[in-house]
Every structure is written in C-alpha cells, then in structure tokens.
Design a protein around this motif. Structure first.
Motif, short mmCIF file in Angstrom:
data_model
loop_
_atom_site.label_atom_id
_atom_site.label_comp_id
_atom_site.label_asym_id
_atom_site.label_seq_id
_atom_site.Cartn_x
_atom_site.Cartn_y
_atom_site.Cartn_z
N TYR A 116 -4.16 -0.98 -5.47
CA TYR A 116 -4.74 -1.16 -3.93
C TYR A 116 -5.03 -0.04 -2.74
CZ TYR A 116 -1.52 -4.43 -6.72
OH TYR A 116 -1.22 -5.68 -7.42
N ARG A 117 -4.89 0.97 -2.80
CA ARG A 117 -5.54 2.51 -2.22
C ARG A 117 -7.10 1.58 -2.55
NH1 ARG A 117 -3.43 7.50 -4.07
NH2 ARG A 117 -2.70 6.31 -5.75
N ASN A 118 -7.46 1.67 -3.40
CA ASN A 118 -8.98 1.33 -3.93
C ASN A 118 -9.70 0.76 -3.17
OD1 ASN A 118 -9.36 3.96 -5.05
ND2 ASN A 118 -8.95 3.30 -6.81
N THR A 173 -6.28 -3.15 8.17
CA THR A 173 -5.57 -2.18 6.83
C THR A 173 -4.24 -1.77 7.66
OG1 THR A 173 -7.89 -1.43 5.31
CG2 THR A 173 -6.06 -0.58 5.51
N ARG A 232 0.39 -4.95 0.58
CA ARG A 232 -0.21 -4.55 -0.89
C ARG A 232 -2.21 -4.89 -1.06
NH1 ARG A 232 2.97 -5.08 -6.03
NH2 ARG A 232 2.76 -7.23 -5.61
N THR A 249 -3.45 3.00 -7.34
CA THR A 249 -4.60 3.12 -6.87
C THR A 249 -5.47 2.27 -7.11
OG1 THR A 249 -4.61 5.49 -7.96
CG2 THR A 249 -6.87 5.19 -7.88
N PHE A 299 0.80 3.13 2.28
CA PHE A 299 -0.50 3.16 1.55
C PHE A 299 -0.50 4.30 0.30
CE2 PHE A 299 -4.82 5.67 1.03
CZ PHE A 299 -5.49 4.52 0.73
N GLU A 300 0.44 5.81 0.24
CA GLU A 300 0.66 6.48 0.05
C GLU A 300 0.99 5.82 -1.58
OE1 GLU A 300 0.99 9.87 2.06
OE2 GLU A 300 -1.08 10.66 2.03
N ARG A 334 0.88 4.84 6.30
CA ARG A 334 0.95 6.16 6.11
C ARG A 334 1.72 6.40 4.54
NH1 ARG A 334 -0.03 12.90 6.99
NH2 ARG A 334 -0.65 13.01 4.86
N LYS A 368 5.28 12.60 -1.02
CA LYS A 368 4.45 11.02 -0.63
C LYS A 368 5.28 10.27 -1.59
CE LYS A 368 -0.45 12.04 -1.81
NZ LYS A 368 -1.48 11.88 -2.76
N LEU A 370 -0.67 -2.74 6.31
CA LEU A 370 0.40 -1.84 5.66
C LEU A 370 1.75 -1.47 6.12
CD1 LEU A 370 -2.63 1.28 4.93
CD2 LEU A 370 -1.20 -0.08 3.37
#
Length: 163
Positions: free
Chosen positions: A128-130, A152, A161, A126, A121-122, A118, A44, A156
């Motif tokens: 924004y990912r949540n 989504t 974000r 956290t 996203f990574e 991906r 990542k 991304l």
C-alpha cells in the motif's frame, strides 16, 4: 547473541547481528532482535523488514513482545537444520518499503506536517505504501504531483489504504 552492527548508505540503516533461533510454542521459529527498531529506524506502529537469515532471503513484520522485538517465522524454516531451533545464525535486517529518508522531499515534508497521516502511512504494508508513492511519482506536471500529494494525505487521514 552478539552485538548488533549498523551500516549506513543512502537507504535506512541495515543491522547485522548473530542470533540463536528460538522455537515458537505453536510451531515455527523466532529471531530475537538485540536492538529496538524504533530507536534505529524511527518510531512506528509497525516495522516491516527485509534481509537475510543465514543467507536465506526473508521479509516480515516485527512483533513487540513487550520486552523485546522479534521476527517470527513459519514452520517451513524448521526444515533446514541450519536455521532450525537452536541454530546460531547471521542476520541482516533493514526496513522494507518506502521510508521518509528515501522519499522525495515534498512528499516527506507533507507526511511530517501531518503526523496522523504519517503514522497511518507507516503502519501500512509495503504494498500500500508503494501504491501511494508510485502514484505520486508517476505525475508528469508539478501541479498534478502537488494535487496527488494532497489527495494522499487526505486519504491517509481518512484511514484509507488506497487512493
């Protein structure tokens, strides 16, 4: 520093190790990791972690020094001599936030199929990912869920974000 020990359950692996707290030049302290987080938790651009240091809860982002990864902590950690510079501490760390291994299969597959989405996203915090995952999980109908997954991935890819 002792050898890191990994434990496995339904969540990504938690790593346990002992480290000597190192002072940072401009204040605060750092914990040097005896492992490569990309090798343990997947490659990542950004590794956000959660866990404990000497049984004190901690969250943060790992820093790559070029030679090793470390968790940098602010000056307030130096107030407690049990976790100040030179102290030997027990550390437990694991990845924070949604991870591909814990996501629903359809969302994980969509992220794997879109490597640039991906990767972005990574790299997100956290929060924004949540946000993305919770929005998708709140869909009541399969068609809505599929549309939200597609939206989504598009967001991304565009470097957004939030949806």
């Amino acid at each position: 520093m002792t050898k890191a020990v990994a434990t496995t359950n339904s969540r990504p692996r938690t790593i346990r190790f002992t480290a000597v707290v190192q002072p940072r030049p401009r204040g605060g302290v750092a914990i040097r990791l005896p492992f490569d987080p990309s090798a343990e938790w997947g490659k990542k651009d950004r590794h956000d972690v959660t866990g404990t240091i000497a049984e004190h809860a901690v969250r943060g982002r790992l820093t790559d020094t070029g030679e090793f990864f470390q968790l940098e902590l602010g000056p307030s950690w130096c107030r407690d001599p049990r976790v100040g510079p030179g102290a030997e501490v027990k550390v437990v760390l694991g990845p924070e936030g949604p991870q591909l291994s814990t996501m629903a299969a359809d969302l994980a597959e969509a992220l794997v199929a879109a490597p640039e989405a991906r990767s972005y996203f990574e790299s997100l915090a956290t929060f924004y990912r949540n946000g993305f995952v919770n929005w998708i999980e709140a869909a009541k109908r399969p068609e809505t869920r599929a549309n939200r997954i597609a939206a989504t991935i598009d967001a991304l890819r565009a470097g957004k974000r939030m949806r």
